[in-house]
Design a protein around this motif. Structure first.
Motif, PDB file in Angstrom:
ATOM      1  N   UNK A 109       0.833  -1.201   0.000  1.00  0.00           N
ATOM      2  CA  UNK A 109       0.000   0.000   0.000  1.00  0.00           C
ATOM      3  C   UNK A 109       0.869   1.253   0.000  1.00  0.00           C
ATOM      4  N   UNK A 110       1.933   1.239   0.791  1.00  0.00           N
ATOM      5  CA  UNK A 110       2.826   2.401   0.836  1.00  0.00           C
ATOM      6  C   UNK A 110       3.551   2.593  -0.487  1.00  0.00           C
ATOM      7  N   UNK A 111       3.884   1.484  -1.160  1.00  0.00           N
ATOM      8  CA  UNK A 111       4.551   1.581  -2.454  1.00  0.00           C
ATOM      9  C   UNK A 111       3.640   2.227  -3.494  1.00  0.00           C
ATOM     10  N   UNK A 112       2.353   1.969  -3.387  1.00  0.00           N
ATOM     11  CA  UNK A 112       1.409   2.518  -4.354  1.00  0.00           C
ATOM     12  C   UNK A 112       1.118   3.992  -4.105  1.00  0.00           C
ATOM     13  N   UNK A 113       1.390   4.465  -2.906  1.00  0.00           N
ATOM     14  CA  UNK A 113       1.213   5.879  -2.598  1.00  0.00           C
ATOM     15  C   UNK A 113       2.416   6.657  -3.130  1.00  0.00           C
ATOM     16  N   UNK A 114       2.168   7.724  -3.843  1.00  0.00           N
ATOM     17  CA  UNK A 114       3.234   8.541  -4.429  1.00  0.00           C
ATOM     18  C   UNK A 114       4.186   7.668  -5.241  1.00  0.00           C
ATOM     19  N   UNK A 173      10.584  -5.632  -2.164  1.00  0.00           N
ATOM     20  CA  UNK A 173      11.060  -4.418  -2.811  1.00  0.00           C
ATOM     21  C   UNK A 173      10.884  -4.473  -4.323  1.00  0.00           C
ATOM     22  N   UNK A 174      11.312  -5.580  -4.925  1.00  0.00           N
ATOM     23  CA  UNK A 174      11.270  -5.697  -6.381  1.00  0.00           C
ATOM     24  C   UNK A 174       9.840  -5.782  -6.906  1.00  0.00           C
ATOM     25  N   UNK A 175       9.052  -6.672  -6.312  1.00  0.00           N
ATOM     26  CA  UNK A 175       7.669  -6.838  -6.755  1.00  0.00           C
ATOM     27  C   UNK A 175       6.847  -5.593  -6.417  1.00  0.00           C
ATOM     28  N   UNK A 176       7.115  -4.998  -5.256  1.00  0.00           N
ATOM     29  CA  UNK A 176       6.382  -3.796  -4.874  1.00  0.00           C
ATOM     30  C   UNK A 176       6.602  -2.660  -5.854  1.00  0.00           C
ATOM     31  N   UNK A 177       7.823  -2.500  -6.308  1.00  0.00           N
ATOM     32  CA  UNK A 177       8.116  -1.447  -7.283  1.00  0.00           C
ATOM     33  C   UNK A 177       7.390  -1.702  -8.592  1.00  0.00           C
ATOM     34  N   UNK A 178       7.410  -2.948  -9.050  1.00  0.00           N
ATOM     35  CA  UNK A 178       6.738  -3.279 -10.302  1.00  0.00           C
ATOM     36  C   UNK A 178       5.215  -3.151 -10.159  1.00  0.00           C
ATOM     37  N   UNK A 179       4.686  -3.630  -9.040  1.00  0.00           N
ATOM     38  CA  UNK A 179       3.242  -3.596  -8.804  1.00  0.00           C
ATOM     39  C   UNK A 179       2.724  -2.167  -8.744  1.00  0.00           C
ATOM     40  N   UNK A 181       3.856   0.422 -10.197  1.00  0.00           N
ATOM     41  CA  UNK A 181       4.045   1.193 -11.425  1.00  0.00           C
ATOM     42  C   UNK A 181       2.731   1.433 -12.151  1.00  0.00           C
ATOM     43  N   UNK A 182       1.724   0.612 -11.845  1.00  0.00           N
ATOM     44  CA  UNK A 182       0.384   0.759 -12.411  1.00  0.00           C
ATOM     45  C   UNK A 182      -0.571   1.189 -11.300  1.00  0.00           C
ATOM     46  N   UNK A 183      -1.431   2.164 -11.537  1.00  0.00           N
ATOM     47  CA  UNK A 183      -2.398   2.565 -10.498  1.00  0.00           C
ATOM     48  C   UNK A 183      -3.222   1.364 -10.033  1.00  0.00           C
ATOM     49  N   UNK A 184      -3.371   1.229  -8.714  1.00  0.00           N
ATOM     50  CA  UNK A 184      -4.067   0.071  -8.141  1.00  0.00           C
ATOM     51  C   UNK A 184      -5.203   0.516  -7.233  1.00  0.00           C
ATOM     52  N   UNK A 185      -6.260  -0.292  -7.206  1.00  0.00           N
ATOM     53  CA  UNK A 185      -7.370  -0.056  -6.289  1.00  0.00           C
ATOM     54  C   UNK A 185      -7.054  -0.738  -4.956  1.00  0.00           C
ATOM     55  N   UNK A 186      -7.825  -0.392  -3.938  1.00  0.00           N
ATOM     56  CA  UNK A 186      -7.642  -1.027  -2.631  1.00  0.00           C
ATOM     57  C   UNK A 186      -7.876  -2.534  -2.716  1.00  0.00           C
ATOM     58  N   UNK A 187      -8.867  -2.934  -3.515  1.00  0.00           N
ATOM     59  CA  UNK A 187      -9.152  -4.368  -3.663  1.00  0.00           C
ATOM     60  C   UNK A 187      -7.987  -5.095  -4.326  1.00  0.00           C
ATOM     61  N   UNK A 188      -7.379  -4.466  -5.321  1.00  0.00           N
ATOM     62  CA  UNK A 188      -6.228  -5.082  -5.991  1.00  0.00           C
ATOM     63  C   UNK A 188      -5.051  -5.215  -5.032  1.00  0.00           C
ATOM     64  N   UNK A 191      -5.848  -8.076  -2.560  1.00  0.00           N
ATOM     65  CA  UNK A 191      -5.768  -9.402  -3.165  1.00  0.00           C
ATOM     66  C   UNK A 191      -4.316  -9.796  -3.444  1.00  0.00           C
ATOM     67  N   UNK A 192      -3.549  -8.861  -3.975  1.00  0.00           N
ATOM     68  CA  UNK A 192      -2.166  -9.163  -4.326  1.00  0.00           C
ATOM     69  C   UNK A 192      -1.320  -9.396  -3.075  1.00  0.00           C
ATOM     70  N   UNK A 193      -1.522  -8.558  -2.069  1.00  0.00           N
ATOM     71  CA  UNK A 193      -0.743  -8.701  -0.838  1.00  0.00           C
ATOM     72  C   UNK A 193      -1.088  -9.999  -0.122  1.00  0.00           C
TER      73      UNK A 193
END
Length: 230
Positions: A109-114, A173-179, A181-188, A191-193
């Protein structure tokens, strides 16, 4: 052969007065905006100073170059990650695997912020990643993970725990950066986490079971060795 020197990334001086703190804060806020809007390749001290409304000379009082500004932003992100790990993994009121699941969700979630700033900081990493300060900052999470791994895998050899810790942090770190890179919803994110956390838990569970099998085998060997054939 010319010796390659690491860039100077430490601040020139620490702000001691409220006015100086405000100046450094303004510079860092401007740096975040420039980084998010322009990217790492167009990030310059002149753009940061202009956005902050200060002179380049004032900026250089605290930051010797753009690498030092970028490292300051990156080190603050690393510190936030260390704090996040410590707060979640050290809470022994909850079972270890529940803590791990909470950590994975909070981290993604933190990776997806900013995300734009985080991606730009990753692009700028060659400017500071080889400096001693960067190595020390990245190692700050190690004691937290070591304590958690010792709790989860008390009977597992240290080298195995080290590999497990490194695998989880590198994957996060690696997957979080890649994940991110695309805007994600809370549900996504949820589910991914959950899927990633389940993978980590299954891996650690296999190490726990392996350690138990090894311990049982060692306990049986002396008995077997002392048994005479009939």
């Amino acid at each position: 052969m010319n010796k390659v020197t690491s860039p100077r990334i430490s601040t020139r001086k620490l702000p001691k007065q409220a006015r100086s703190n405000d100046l450094v804060g303004a510079i860092l806020q401007a740096a975040v905006r420039v980084l998010a809007e322009e990217g790492a390749h167009r990030f310059t001290t002149a753009r940061v100073a202009e956005r902050a409304g200060v002179s380049v000379g004032s900026l250089y009082q605290y930051f010797p170059n753009k690498a030092s500004i970028l490292f300051r932003l990156q080190s603050e992100e690393w510190q936030q990650t260390t704090t996040l790990l410590a707060e979640i993994l050290s809470d022994r009121s909850k079972p270890p695997f529940e803590r791990l699941r909470s950590l994975v969700h909070a981290f993604l979630r933190s990776e997806c912020e900013e995300a734009s700033v985080r991606i730009a900081l990753s692009d700028a990493a060659p400017l500071y990643r080889d400096a001693p300060e960067a190595e020390a900052a990245k190692r700050a999470t190690e004691p937290v993970m070591e304590a958690f791994m010792l709790e989860v895998l008390p009977a597992t050899p240290n080298p195995v725990r080290d590999v497990a810790s490194d695998l989880i942090m590198t994957t996060l770190s690696t997957v979080g950066q890649d994940f991110s890179a695309t805007p994600r919803t809370e549900d996504e994110i949820a589910a991914f986490s959950a899927a990633m956390a389940q993978m980590f838990c299954a891996y650690l569970e296999s190490l726990v079971n392996g350690a138990m099998r090894d311990r049982t085998a060692r306990a049986d060997r002396p008995h077997q060795a002392g048994t005479l054939p009939i």
